[in-house]
Design a protein around this motif. Structure first.
Motif, PDB file in Angstrom:
ATOM      1  N   VAL A 192      30.610  24.624  39.615  1.00 44.80           N
ATOM      2  CA  VAL A 192      30.569  24.937  41.042  1.00 44.80           C
ATOM      3  C   VAL A 192      31.727  24.186  41.694  1.00 44.80           C
ATOM      4  CG1 VAL A 192      29.256  24.780  43.194  1.00 44.80           C
ATOM      5  CG2 VAL A 192      28.072  25.243  41.029  1.00 44.80           C
ATOM      6  N   PRO A 193      32.733  24.894  42.232  1.00 51.48           N
ATOM      7  CA  PRO A 193      33.850  24.202  42.881  1.00 51.48           C
ATOM      8  C   PRO A 193      33.406  23.499  44.158  1.00 51.48           C
ATOM      9  CG  PRO A 193      34.117  26.583  43.052  1.00 51.48           C
ATOM     10  CD  PRO A 193      32.904  26.340  42.226  1.00 51.48           C
ATOM     11  N   MET A 194      34.057  22.384  44.424  1.00 54.39           N
ATOM     12  CA  MET A 194      33.747  21.546  45.576  1.00 54.39           C
ATOM     13  C   MET A 194      34.858  21.648  46.626  1.00 54.39           C
ATOM     14  SD  MET A 194      30.938  20.360  44.899  1.00 54.39           S
ATOM     15  CE  MET A 194      29.794  19.928  43.631  1.00 54.39           C
ATOM     16  N   PRO A 195      34.628  21.130  47.823  1.00 53.12           N
ATOM     17  CA  PRO A 195      35.655  21.201  48.878  1.00 53.12           C
ATOM     18  C   PRO A 195      36.996  20.588  48.467  1.00 53.12           C
ATOM     19  CG  PRO A 195      33.556  20.615  49.849  1.00 53.12           C
ATOM     20  CD  PRO A 195      33.356  20.598  48.348  1.00 53.12           C
ATOM     21  N   THR A 196      36.993  19.588  47.622  1.00 53.76           N
ATOM     22  CA  THR A 196      38.257  18.977  47.177  1.00 53.76           C
ATOM     23  C   THR A 196      39.069  19.900  46.274  1.00 53.76           C
ATOM     24  OG1 THR A 196      37.102  17.906  45.349  1.00 53.76           O
ATOM     25  CG2 THR A 196      37.397  16.609  47.363  1.00 53.76           C
ATOM     26  N   ASP A 197      38.479  21.008  45.841  1.00 52.06           N
ATOM     27  CA  ASP A 197      39.159  21.964  44.956  1.00 52.06           C
ATOM     28  C   ASP A 197      39.817  23.097  45.732  1.00 52.06           C
ATOM     29  OD1 ASP A 197      38.168  20.528  42.700  1.00 52.06           O
ATOM     30  OD2 ASP A 197      36.251  21.575  42.909  1.00 52.06           O
ATOM     31  N   THR A 198      39.905  22.979  47.072  1.00 59.67           N
ATOM     32  CA  THR A 198      40.393  24.087  47.884  1.00 59.67           C
ATOM     33  C   THR A 198      41.773  23.831  48.476  1.00 59.67           C
ATOM     34  OG1 THR A 198      39.378  23.255  49.919  1.00 59.67           O
ATOM     35  CG2 THR A 198      38.053  24.731  48.562  1.00 59.67           C
ATOM     36  N   ASN A 199      42.404  24.922  48.873  1.00 56.31           N
ATOM     37  CA  ASN A 199      43.669  24.847  49.602  1.00 56.31           C
ATOM     38  C   ASN A 199      43.383  24.772  51.107  1.00 56.31           C
ATOM     39  OD1 ASN A 199      43.108  27.494  50.480  1.00 56.31           O
ATOM     40  ND2 ASN A 199      44.396  28.426  48.922  1.00 56.31           N
ATOM     41  N   TYR A 200      44.417  24.792  51.914  1.00 50.76           N
ATOM     42  CA  TYR A 200      44.263  24.666  53.366  1.00 50.76           C
ATOM     43  C   TYR A 200      43.431  25.790  53.977  1.00 50.76           C
ATOM     44  CZ  TYR A 200      47.599  28.420  53.938  1.00 50.76           C
ATOM     45  OH  TYR A 200      48.200  29.634  53.894  1.00 50.76           O
ATOM     46  N   ALA A 201      43.371  26.948  53.327  1.00 51.44           N
ATOM     47  CA  ALA A 201      42.633  28.094  53.858  1.00 51.44           C
ATOM     48  C   ALA A 201      41.167  28.104  53.429  1.00 51.44           C
ATOM     49  CB  ALA A 201      43.306  29.391  53.420  1.00 51.44           C
ATOM     50  N   GLY A 202      40.794  27.162  52.567  1.00 44.50           N
ATOM     51  CA  GLY A 202      39.408  27.087  52.138  1.00 44.50           C
ATOM     52  C   GLY A 202      39.096  27.832  50.859  1.00 44.50           C
ATOM     53  N   ASP A 203      40.112  28.457  50.256  1.00 43.87           N
ATOM     54  CA  ASP A 203      39.914  29.114  48.963  1.00 43.87           C
ATOM     55  C   ASP A 203      40.141  28.091  47.854  1.00 43.87           C
ATOM     56  OD1 ASP A 203      39.625  31.518  50.350  1.00 43.87           O
ATOM     57  OD2 ASP A 203      41.728  32.056  50.090  1.00 43.87           O
ATOM     58  N   VAL A 204      39.465  28.283  46.741  1.00 38.98           N
ATOM     59  CA  VAL A 204      39.658  27.388  45.611  1.00 38.98           C
ATOM     60  C   VAL A 204      41.073  27.591  45.066  1.00 38.98           C
ATOM     61  CG1 VAL A 204      38.869  26.855  43.266  1.00 38.98           C
ATOM     62  CG2 VAL A 204      37.203  27.281  45.082  1.00 38.98           C
ATOM     63  N   PHE A 205      41.753  26.476  44.796  1.00 35.01           N
ATOM     64  CA  PHE A 205      43.115  26.512  44.251  1.00 35.01           C
ATOM     65  C   PHE A 205      43.167  27.319  42.959  1.00 35.01           C
ATOM     66  CE2 PHE A 205      44.003  22.386  46.466  1.00 35.01           C
ATOM     67  CZ  PHE A 205      45.164  22.769  47.110  1.00 35.01           C
ATOM     68  N   GLY A 206      44.194  28.145  42.840  1.00 34.05           N
ATOM     69  CA  GLY A 206      44.426  28.838  41.578  1.00 34.05           C
ATOM     70  C   GLY A 206      44.632  27.856  40.445  1.00 34.05           C
ATOM     71  N   GLY A 207      45.272  26.727  40.725  1.00 31.90           N
ATOM     72  CA  GLY A 207      45.503  25.713  39.699  1.00 31.90           C
ATOM     73  C   GLY A 207      44.220  25.107  39.169  1.00 31.90           C
ATOM     74  N   TRP A 208      43.210  24.978  40.038  1.00 33.21           N
ATOM     75  CA  TRP A 208      41.905  24.480  39.586  1.00 33.21           C
ATOM     76  C   TRP A 208      41.291  25.474  38.609  1.00 33.21           C
ATOM     77  CZ3 TRP A 208      36.856  26.256  39.791  1.00 33.21           C
ATOM     78  CH2 TRP A 208      35.858  25.323  39.484  1.00 33.21           C
ATOM     79  N   ILE A 209      41.370  26.757  38.975  1.00 31.92           N
ATOM     80  CA  ILE A 209      40.822  27.800  38.096  1.00 31.92           C
ATOM     81  C   ILE A 209      41.591  27.819  36.780  1.00 31.92           C
ATOM     82  CG2 ILE A 209      40.457  30.287  37.834  1.00 31.92           C
ATOM     83  CD1 ILE A 209      40.138  30.323  40.964  1.00 31.92           C
ATOM     84  N   MET A 210      42.913  27.699  36.850  1.00 33.99           N
ATOM     85  CA  MET A 210      43.723  27.708  35.628  1.00 33.99           C
ATOM     86  C   MET A 210      43.345  26.556  34.696  1.00 33.99           C
ATOM     87  SD  MET A 210      47.423  28.794  37.164  1.00 33.99           S
ATOM     88  CE  MET A 210      48.211  29.362  35.673  1.00 33.99           C
ATOM     89  N   ALA A 211      43.118  25.379  35.257  1.00 30.32           N
ATOM     90  CA  ALA A 211      42.730  24.225  34.445  1.00 30.32           C
ATOM     91  C   ALA A 211      41.393  24.474  33.747  1.00 30.32           C
ATOM     92  CB  ALA A 211      42.665  22.965  35.302  1.00 30.32           C
ATOM     93  N   GLN A 212      40.440  25.044  34.480  1.00 26.18           N
ATOM     94  CA  GLN A 212      39.129  25.315  33.885  1.00 26.18           C
ATOM     95  C   GLN A 212      39.225  26.415  32.818  1.00 26.18           C
ATOM     96  OE1 GLN A 212      37.181  22.892  34.903  1.00 26.18           O
ATOM     97  NE2 GLN A 212      38.732  22.489  36.451  1.00 26.18           N
ATOM     98  N   VAL A 213      40.071  27.414  33.062  1.00 26.90           N
ATOM     99  CA  VAL A 213      40.284  28.474  32.070  1.00 26.90           C
ATOM    100  C   VAL A 213      40.864  27.874  30.789  1.00 26.90           C
ATOM    101  CG1 VAL A 213      41.760  30.478  31.531  1.00 26.90           C
ATOM    102  CG2 VAL A 213      40.441  30.424  33.656  1.00 26.90           C
ATOM    103  N   ASP A 214      41.794  26.943  30.920  1.00 32.64           N
ATOM    104  CA  ASP A 214      42.381  26.300  29.745  1.00 32.64           C
ATOM    105  C   ASP A 214      41.312  25.533  28.962  1.00 32.64           C
ATOM    106  OD1 ASP A 214      44.318  25.518  27.901  1.00 32.64           O
ATOM    107  OD2 ASP A 214      45.107  23.918  29.174  1.00 32.64           O
ATOM    108  N   ILE A 215      40.447  24.823  29.668  1.00 31.27           N
ATOM    109  CA  ILE A 215      39.357  24.110  29.000  1.00 31.27           C
ATOM    110  C   ILE A 215      38.424  25.098  28.303  1.00 31.27           C
ATOM    111  CG2 ILE A 215      37.281  22.711  29.383  1.00 31.27           C
ATOM    112  CD1 ILE A 215      38.895  21.367  31.714  1.00 31.27           C
TER     113      ILE A 215
END
Length: 138
Positions: free
Chosen positions: A22-45
């Protein structure tokens, strides 16, 4: 027909996600969407887990063959990562990762599921010196 209904889906049946977060507020960009980089890191894991099992040891990411963001991910979504090996080479393992987001439950609404990301990554089996090694037979 509602355009949103056309992109809704359900989680794959008959298999469990390899990772669920479950992504948290610290995982978001200025617009409130979850960073693509956060998703990419989790996909790699997520992709590395079946690769590690199949290689019976350490692997290193050597390529992101494709990565497509289909829908945004929001804080509070339950994000499920499904990974399967699609190719095994002499030293490499290619993994397909599909990501789903379930939303609505925390607001007390009906749960809606979206296929949000698709990726293909290649890992190489490495030895204790981080040098490529042969993927053992099954």
């Amino acid at each position: 027909m509602n355009a949103d209904a056309e992109i809704q889906t359900s989680l794959p049946e008959g298999c469990d996600p390899i990772l669920r977060l479950v992504p948290m507020p610290t995982d978001t960009n200025y617009a409130g969407d979850v960073f693509g980089g956060w998703i990419m890191a989790q996909v790699d894991i997520a992709g590395s887990l079946p690769a590690i099992r199949r290689a019976r040891g350490r692997v290193a990411t050597v390529a992101v063959n494709s990565f497509v963001f289909k829908q945004p991910v929001f804080v509070g979504d339950v994000v499920s990562f499904y990974a399967k090996i699609v190719k095994i080479g002499r030293t490499s393992i290619t993994v397909d990762v599909v990501v789903y987001a379930q939303r609505g439950l925390r607001q007390g609404d009906h749960e809606i599921c979206y296929r949000v990301t698709e990726a293909v990554l290649t890992y190489v089996a490495v030895d204790e010196n981080r040098r490529p090694r042969v993927v053992p037979p099954e």
